[in-house]
Design an enzyme around this catalytic site. Sequence first.
Site, PDB file in Angstrom:
ATOM      1  N   HIS A  26       0.958  -1.270  -0.020  1.00  0.00           N
ATOM      2  CA  HIS A  26      -0.076   0.134  -0.085  1.00  0.00           C
ATOM      3  C   HIS A  26       0.731   1.288   0.002  1.00  0.00           C
ATOM      4  O   HIS A  26       2.091   1.254   0.371  1.00  0.00           O
ATOM      5  CB  HIS A  26      -0.759   0.184   1.342  1.00  0.00           C
ATOM      6  CG  HIS A  26      -0.256   0.141   2.673  1.00  0.00           C
ATOM      7  ND1 HIS A  26      -0.305   1.475   3.150  1.00  0.00           N
ATOM      8  CD2 HIS A  26       0.481  -0.186   3.479  1.00  0.00           C
ATOM      9  CE1 HIS A  26       0.558   1.729   4.086  1.00  0.00           C
ATOM     10  NE2 HIS A  26       0.830   0.263   4.475  1.00  0.00           N
ATOM     11  N   CYS A  27       0.248   2.380  -0.420  1.00  0.00           N
ATOM     12  CA  CYS A  27       0.817   3.686  -0.434  1.00  0.00           C
ATOM     13  C   CYS A  27       0.048   4.586   0.661  1.00  0.00           C
ATOM     14  O   CYS A  27      -0.573   4.011   1.460  1.00  0.00           O
ATOM     15  CB  CYS A  27       1.283   4.196  -1.609  1.00  0.00           C
ATOM     16  SG  CYS A  27      -0.266   4.557  -2.857  1.00  0.00           S
ATOM     17  N   ALA A  28       0.047   5.681   0.327  1.00  0.00           N
ATOM     18  CA  ALA A  28      -0.622   6.808   1.305  1.00  0.00           C
ATOM     19  C   ALA A  28      -2.223   6.675   1.088  1.00  0.00           C
ATOM     20  O   ALA A  28      -2.806   6.973   2.134  1.00  0.00           O
ATOM     21  CB  ALA A  28      -0.140   8.085   1.014  1.00  0.00           C
ATOM     22  N   ARG A  30      -3.782   4.208  -1.364  1.00  0.00           N
ATOM     23  CA  ARG A  30      -4.417   2.957  -1.966  1.00  0.00           C
ATOM     24  C   ARG A  30      -3.699   1.676  -1.637  1.00  0.00           C
ATOM     25  O   ARG A  30      -2.643   1.497  -1.465  1.00  0.00           O
ATOM     26  CB  ARG A  30      -4.319   3.220  -3.670  1.00  0.00           C
ATOM     27  CG  ARG A  30      -2.859   3.260  -3.876  1.00  0.00           C
ATOM     28  CD  ARG A  30      -2.961   4.131  -5.314  1.00  0.00           C
ATOM     29  NE  ARG A  30      -2.452   5.514  -5.199  1.00  0.00           N
ATOM     30  CZ  ARG A  30      -1.838   6.339  -6.347  1.00  0.00           C
ATOM     31  NH1 ARG A  30      -1.700   5.677  -7.170  1.00  0.00           N
ATOM     32  NH2 ARG A  30      -1.604   7.442  -5.919  1.00  0.00           N
ATOM     33  N   VAL A  70      -5.806   4.063   4.910  1.00  0.00           N
ATOM     34  CA  VAL A  70      -5.197   3.022   4.345  1.00  0.00           C
ATOM     35  C   VAL A  70      -4.397   2.052   4.850  1.00  0.00           C
ATOM     36  O   VAL A  70      -4.365   0.899   5.092  1.00  0.00           O
ATOM     37  CB  VAL A  70      -4.705   3.066   2.885  1.00  0.00           C
ATOM     38  CG1 VAL A  70      -3.441   3.976   2.875  1.00  0.00           C
ATOM     39  CG2 VAL A  70      -4.617   1.913   1.949  1.00  0.00           C
TER      40      VAL A  70
END
Length: 659
Positions: A26-28, A30, A70
């Site tokens: 995951h990123c910031a 999604r 997320v």
Amino acid sequence: MGKYRDDAEKLLEYVGGKENIAAVTHCATRMRFVLNDQSKANEKAIEDIPSVKGMFTNAGQFQVIIGNDVPTFYNDFTAVSGIEGVSKEQSKAVAKNNQNIVQRAIGTLAEIFTPLLPAIIVGGLMLGLRNFLEGVPLEALGGQTITQSSTFWNGVNGFLWLPCEAIFHFLPVGITWSIARKMGATQILGIVLGITLVSPQLLNAYSVSSTSAAEIAQNYTWDFGFFTIDKIGYQAQVIPAMLAGFLLVYLERFFRKWIPEAVSMIFVPLFSLLPTILAAHMILGPIGWQIGSGISWVVNAGLTSSLNWLFGFIFGGLYAPLVITGLHHTTLAIDSQLVADYGTTNLWPMIMLSNIAQGTAVLAIWFLHRGNKKEEQVSVPATISAYMGVTEPAMFGINLKYVYPFLAAMVGSAFGGMLITATNTRALGIGVGGLPGFLSFKIEDYPMVFLSMGVTIVVTFIFTFIFRKVSVLNKLEPELALADTGVTDTATTVDPMTSSANVATTVTEEMLYAPADGQIIAIGEVEDPVFSQKMMGDGYAVRPSNGKIYAPVAGTVSSIFETKHAIGILTPGGAEVLVHMGLDTVELKGAPFTVKVSEGDAVTVDTLIAEMDLEAVTKAGKKTDVVTVLTNAEKINQLTINKTGSVHAHDRVGAAEVR
């Protein structure tokens, strides 16, 4: 039980189960999946998961947008799935397994040419202006051109050749640099290699055809006694530069692996650069020149033959689907080669018209759905963006959502492409791929350019209305069908205790401020589809001139991402604001960022929340845009940004109504 456990279980089921997941990270904002079989993902069901804000596929990754929370969602997902996450770099490596060799090649080509686009586009505009200044006799000037009648404009015309030459004649320098940058080689070696292909001591590529073999042998050779090498330049040549760039990269990788680190600083550059320069002038350059010229000849022959109208119709209609697949990046190299060989290109005009068609289709949807305020937040900026040459917001935000406008745009682009090709209307170079594109043509071609634009717009608009009535093409949302009958849907809130309708809803106006010194830009201009297509919500961005980042709103720090590049703020009125520093900077693992606040801190617009090392971000190949997004779109009635151009931190840039 985790906060998102139920949604995580649903997502696990709808992506095809644990056995269908090759990797997840995951990123910031999604979740990033690499799926073994993407056809098993039930996208309709995923859209209906409450915490999912959207999804898209990019570079072999199936990306599901969650939002600020997320990290929590990701933890719940790994708990219910039993899958250990991987780093973003590992995920990208696994994702390549989902791409065939053609997709990988196209992806590489795109990453090579994308950093060069700003220069190529502005160069095309300047060439168009120079053409007008020096090539168009005007009756008002007694039949003279502007440069003939004005010393000042003659000077301007001559001066503009300086950047035009740097952009187009010295294009190989940009290509070899970009290849070295993209593939992790030493960038200065890429620049040096490019310069050796266009050095002034070489015979200019544009002069080769007019120079005899005898003169080349006498004046333009390196004589080594038992063999000679022609001193031929490769100005504006694309394929020779690409072949040389790739050879440099692979030689450097090879020698870096085998040469001891103690002497690598000396011998790796030496053994990589010199053989590449030699091979470029003896083998790769001549071969690449012939390949490039052959490709451009075939394309040019097709576009100037008696069946050019058919070629124009087919290419004009199919260019938009090429954008979806990524194959459109190949046209940039062909366009550049056409300009180098013939001085003009007949391929780019059709690309320009395709962009205009996509914008027109969205404009038609806006007209059909007028009154839908939520959709207008996407359709209006998407139309403007497409008309200015950037079609992704229009295509992915509106046209592909409903299908029929996308097909209508293909039809309009096909007819426009057929007309402009059949009349052999050629562009001087690659310019802005939208309405301002006329500036890249000779002024005597303007009538046909405008006529082709008009045909594209009219046909697209009409076919959007026609295709809307074809049920098999129409994915119109049920609530929008009311627009045909003139009925306006209204909503009220109901008190569950009394079953009576609440007449009024409290609305709070939140002031929005610039988070940094720099240039403010619309969110649609941010080079990340999650932000530009407003999948996370509406907002704005600043391209900072220094690294001091301030709170864009007053409120409380609600979250700080573990890699320090994103900070969430909750305002008193209930707006959830994400401050995202740089694009795709999660990969930098917090190195360029220093966070100055903690979760739970109260902040004002004068609060320094973080510092970003702009030089480090740029050297890592990332954009430094500071994006401010209101992520709880369901609570935002209206967002207005009324500031343009240069801003200073703490400047008020707009306001949002929060209910």
